[in-house]
Design an enzyme around this catalytic site. Sequence first.
Site, PDB file in Angstrom:
ATOM      1  N   ASP A   1      39.387  -4.477 -14.286  1.00  0.00           N
ATOM      2  CA  ASP A   1      39.015  -3.137 -13.864  1.00  0.00           C
ATOM      3  C   ASP A   1      40.256  -2.515 -13.215  1.00  0.00           C
ATOM      4  OD1 ASP A   1      37.353  -0.902 -13.003  1.00  0.00           O
ATOM      5  OD2 ASP A   1      37.592  -1.764 -10.994  1.00  0.00           O
TER       6      ASP A   1
ATOM      7  N   ASP B   1      35.771  -5.416  -8.882  1.00  0.00           N
ATOM      8  CA  ASP B   1      35.419  -5.401  -7.461  1.00  0.00           C
ATOM      9  C   ASP B   1      34.007  -5.900  -7.208  1.00  0.00           C
ATOM     10  OD1 ASP B   1      33.774  -3.333  -8.236  1.00  0.00           O
ATOM     11  OD2 ASP B   1      35.012  -1.762  -7.367  1.00  0.00           O
TER      12      ASP B   1
ATOM     13  N   THR C   1      40.441   0.575 -10.809  1.00  0.00           N
ATOM     14  CA  THR C   1      40.318   1.032  -9.428  1.00  0.00           C
ATOM     15  C   THR C   1      39.823  -0.084  -8.519  1.00  0.00           C
ATOM     16  OG1 THR C   1      39.780   3.244 -10.239  1.00  0.00           O
ATOM     17  CG2 THR C   1      39.312   2.780  -7.920  1.00  0.00           C
TER      18      THR C   1
END
Length: 642
Positions: free
Chosen positions: A335, A527, A337
């Site tokens: 990912d 995240d 961000t």
Amino acid sequence: MSGTEHIHDDHCICGHDHHAEGGVGHDRAMGKIIFVLLGGGLTLNAFALGRFFPGQTFAAEMSALAGAVVLALPIVLTAIRDLVNGKVYMNELVALAILAALANGDFKIAGIIAFFLLTTIIIETRTASGAQRSIEELVRLTPDTVRVPDGNGGEREVEAACLSVGDRILVRPGENFPVDARISSGESTVNQSSITGESVPVEKGVGDDVYAGTQNLTGAVEAVVTKVGADTTLGKVKDMILQAENARTPVVRIIDRYASYYTPTVLMMAWIRWWVTEDMNAVIAFLVISCPCAIVLATPTAVVAAVAAASRLGIFIKDVGHLELASRIRSFVFDKTGTLTDGQLSVVEIHPEAGYSKVSLLQVAASAEAFSNHPTARAIVKLADEAGIIRLEVKDFKEVHGKGVTAIVAGAECLIGRASHVSDGGTTVSQEGQSNMSVVHVVHGGKALGWIGLRDKIRKESADMLLELRKVGVKHIAMVTGDRGDVAAAVAGQLQIDEFESECLPEGKVEFVRKEKQNGAVAVVGDGVNDAPALAEGDLGIAMGAIGSDVAINSASIALMTNDLGRIPLLMKLSRKSQTIIYENLVFGMIFVFGGMMTSAIGYLTPVWAAVLHAASTLVIIFNSARLVRMGEECTAAENEK
């Protein structure tokens, strides 16, 4: 009965007894030490009498017999328990060898065999109970009592177990935090190494989270309890250690499957050896050397050492099968961000439409986004607060992952998010002048107020991490993001990423991972919140910065309790090193066991040497596996130098 109990209890090798409850293996090992010391002393006394008092033959024999009985008792009792339960496993091999030596009148030989094998059992038990001891050490990190405000300006002491979410606690310098909490007053430096593996203490202030088991170093703080008991970060760590210990690798499952066939086969071969030669010493040596402790310990010792090394680095592995899987990963999907970038978005441009001001645009956006925990929302709200903008009344807030938010702001419908999201309401938005930045469009009352541009910095360690992954054999690195194509292209180009997919909704990320899996095992790194479906879809899910995130813990295979990307190459190296050591252990164990059986079959191995070699092989396996414990020390040493 759990799978691990089945292996290490019913199938315990040479009387090895191991249970899931913390400390039981350690206690039983200490009990066996008493037998070793007493029996070993009596056996040694028999040799001393024979050497220095040749006339005391009877006393020497009785001392040898007593020593052999004391040393053999724990082993024989374990074998009897198996037989009472209607099971025949490997414990019986050693018990029969000792009983055969006693029946043959070789009391000293029986004592020596029992001494070495019981010593081996203690070493095995101490090694296998490493996870329980780790849990005991974690439990000791949390204090039993804690100070709380009494409401009259003073404080009182209460049991930590009685705390509830929302309670206030007072923690002085030098004390450990008993639960997860958020600091409400004061500042301090906190040692989080027990949770995150970070060797450098971290500065904490009002609004920062602290975790159970971490140490308050410099300042007195007041904090509000956020999680208690098993819900705390420390509780999750303990669960992970137990899950790692209870999990079984494919090698252990194979041994477990065929263990019940091994012992009867060996007994039949021993009977044939006796029937052909009538040489009891050769039969005893054959039974001792055929006990495959070295083979069975090959995998568990390496796994315990690898899990211990990973835990020290803040890498927590739910299932040891994932540790083995990591060694086969050749493709990574990241990912963007919060993973490859630091996730700390900042507003770089506010572009209102004609007739609207930057203040009014930011006021509407911040009012709605105040209810979201997304990095974009936090950046917008932070800027509005710094500018002293008063928020408007908000009702019916809803967040659509990967798209944006909707709410009623000041009595009118508000849509905030990507262009496709706000366009669903029938409003056309401008997309000019938005290159190389993430853009949030704001629509209020059916009218486009404008857009807000944000940028995110690439983590300074991202490039080095990707380079290290390629060095350890990763062939393909991809990136998925919900961000715009030009932003994704800039990040991918700077980091030399092989492939990327932009403007992905959560389901789009899942589809991308599914496609990548067609070419081999894939690891997904995110995240753990917006990326939960993709983490679950990957063969290996790695959640970054998973402290306090239930979604990350539940969806990922492995949780990194720190945001340091350098832990990912370390995980890969640890995985591959552990597999190498497991194979080394298995090869050595098989050479030793089957080579020893052949040597004893032709009469070149005595019972005493069989016992000595048996103990030596176990030590070699354990010390070879222990090399894994020091993995990653160079990482923590480098952190200490910073």
